[in-house]
Structures are given as structure tokens and as C-alpha cells.
Scaffold this motif. Structure first.
Motif, PDB file in Angstrom:
ATOM      1  N   GLN A  77       0.132  -1.834   0.945  1.00  0.00           N
ATOM      2  CA  GLN A  77       0.328  -1.851   2.351  1.00  0.00           C
ATOM      3  C   GLN A  77       0.384  -0.507   2.523  1.00  0.00           C
ATOM      4  OE1 GLN A  77       0.577  -4.050   4.656  1.00  0.00           O
ATOM      5  NE2 GLN A  77       0.310  -5.987   3.280  1.00  0.00           N
ATOM      6  N   PRO A  80      -3.760   1.184   1.759  1.00  0.00           N
ATOM      7  CA  PRO A  80      -4.961   0.459   1.925  1.00  0.00           C
ATOM      8  C   PRO A  80      -6.308   0.666   1.230  1.00  0.00           C
ATOM      9  CG  PRO A  80      -4.122   1.252   4.032  1.00  0.00           C
ATOM     10  CD  PRO A  80      -3.415   2.040   3.007  1.00  0.00           C
ATOM     11  N   SER A 125      -1.662   2.456   7.428  1.00  0.00           N
ATOM     12  CA  SER A 125      -0.578   3.411   6.399  1.00  0.00           C
ATOM     13  C   SER A 125       0.529   3.881   7.002  1.00  0.00           C
ATOM     14  CB  SER A 125      -1.546   4.162   5.499  1.00  0.00           C
ATOM     15  OG  SER A 125      -0.660   4.719   4.549  1.00  0.00           O
ATOM     16  N   ALA A 128       2.943   1.117   7.811  1.00  0.00           N
ATOM     17  CA  ALA A 128       3.784   0.785   6.862  1.00  0.00           C
ATOM     18  C   ALA A 128       4.799   1.651   6.343  1.00  0.00           C
ATOM     19  CB  ALA A 128       2.603   0.373   5.829  1.00  0.00           C
TER      20      ALA A 128
END
Length: 196
Positions: A77, A80, A125, A128
Motif C-alpha cells: 500500500q 505501490p 503512496s 496511504a
């Protein structure tokens, strides 16, 4: 930061140049092992987001094996993965995407489409990473602070919170200050925006 993992130097150099032409910082690795070693460094992750361009076929650790390692570590996560291959087939692409890869490109690829997907992966990214930071801050709250937090988010005033929890208003104020400090916000509105 774009992490380029490919055993072919000409591909690494070309992808690095391509990323830099889009103002994307890039770091290249000649093997999966070199990339895994770099992940252990304290400054491995970029607050502006990270993405991995990963060659499927490499001699020491294949791209698929490296992806499995990243997945097992719960990193895909925050990191990526976009697979690159000159030997791809439809079943391989479908399998990697089902297992959580961000995308899959066959060589030769369209430079602009690849860099567009890299930028989308970097944005994912960042999101996340921000979500993980908020989750970490929430985890640092005590049980009582979580109770006060829930009531703040419900729009209740300090006096009402004190009455509902059976504590003094001064204790609510102390908890509120700790919550704001731990969550790195100044107001209840900021707190609500952060946790929406």
C-alpha cells in the motif's frame, strides 16, 4: 521517490532519465537484493510518496518473489508496485494485479502512459502514508482519550463530555489538550477533517 529495480543497466538509466524529465526523484537498483537492503535504511521512504518499477525477470530474486516479500511485509500500500516485463503474458499480468500490484506494463511501453501511472502510484503512496500516520497517532491515544475524542467528534461541549463520562471539566480539558497534541491539530474542526 521512484525505485527502479531492473538488472539491465540501459533500462535503469533510461527509466531514471524518463522520471527526471517529469521531475520525479528516482533511485535505481540492479537487483532485488540491493533494493531489499535499501529498504532497511532509516531514510528508505520519501514523505512525497514512493513507487517501485519492478522487472519481472531478474537473476537473483525474481520480480514476483520480491513482490511476494513486499506483500508479506505489508508494504504494497505504501510502496505501490508497477511490473515491467519483456516476456509478459496475460495470465501473469492478471495474477500480479489480483495479488495487489498497481499495474503491469510490457516492454516496449509508452513512456507517457508509464510515467502517468507512476505519478498516480506516488499519489496513492502519499495517501496511504498519511492514513498510516493518522492511524498511528490514533493508536497512541489512551482509552479515556478515545472516549473523549468520540464525544468531541460528536460535537459535544466539554461540560457535556464531563457529565457523560463522570469526570471533571478540568480533566476533559486536559484530555482534549493531549488529544490535540497527539493528533497534531489545533481545533476540533481540524480534528474532524483529519478523521473524516
Amino acid at each position: 521517490m521512484l525505485h527502479i529495480v531492473d538488472d539491465e543497466e540501459v533500462i535503469r538509466d533510461s527509466l531514471t532519465w524518463l522520471a527526471q524529465s517529469r521531475s520525479i526523484d528516482a533511485r535505481a537498483y540492479d537487483s532485488g537484493a540491493a533494493f531489499l537492503s535499501a529498504l532497511d535504511a532509516p531514510s528508505a521512504f520519501d514523505p512525497a510518496g514512493d513507487c517501485v518499477l519492478l522487472d519481472v525477470r531478474m537473476p537473483d530474486i525474481s520480480g514476483a518473489a520480491l513482490f511476494d516479500t513486499l506483500t508479506a511485509r505489508g508494504m504494497t500500500q505504501r510502496l505501490p508496485v508497477i511490473f515491467l516485463t519483456g516476456h509478459g503474458d496475460v495470465p501473469m499480468a492478471v495474477d500480479t494485479l489480483k495479488r495487489g500490484a498497481f499495474d503491469f506494463f510490457e516492454k516496449p511501453f509508452n513512456d507517457n502512459k508509464l510515467m502517468d501511472r507512476v505519478q498516480e502510484a506516488l499519489a496513492a503512496s502519499r495517501e496511504a502514508s498519511a492514513a498510516a500516520a493518522v492511524h498511528s497517532r490514533l493508536a497512541s491515544l489512551s482509552i479515556r482519550e478515545r472516549e473523549v475524542l468520540d464525544l468531541i467528534l460528536a460535537g459535544k461541549m466539554n461540560k457535556v463530555i464531563a457529565d457523560e463520562l463522570g469526570i471533571s471539566m478540568r480533566t476533559v480539558e486536559v484530555h482534549r489538550a493531549h488529544i490535540f497534541d497527539k493528533m497534531n491539530v489545533k481545533t476540533a474542526v481540524e480534528l474532524a477533517r483529519l478523521l473524516k
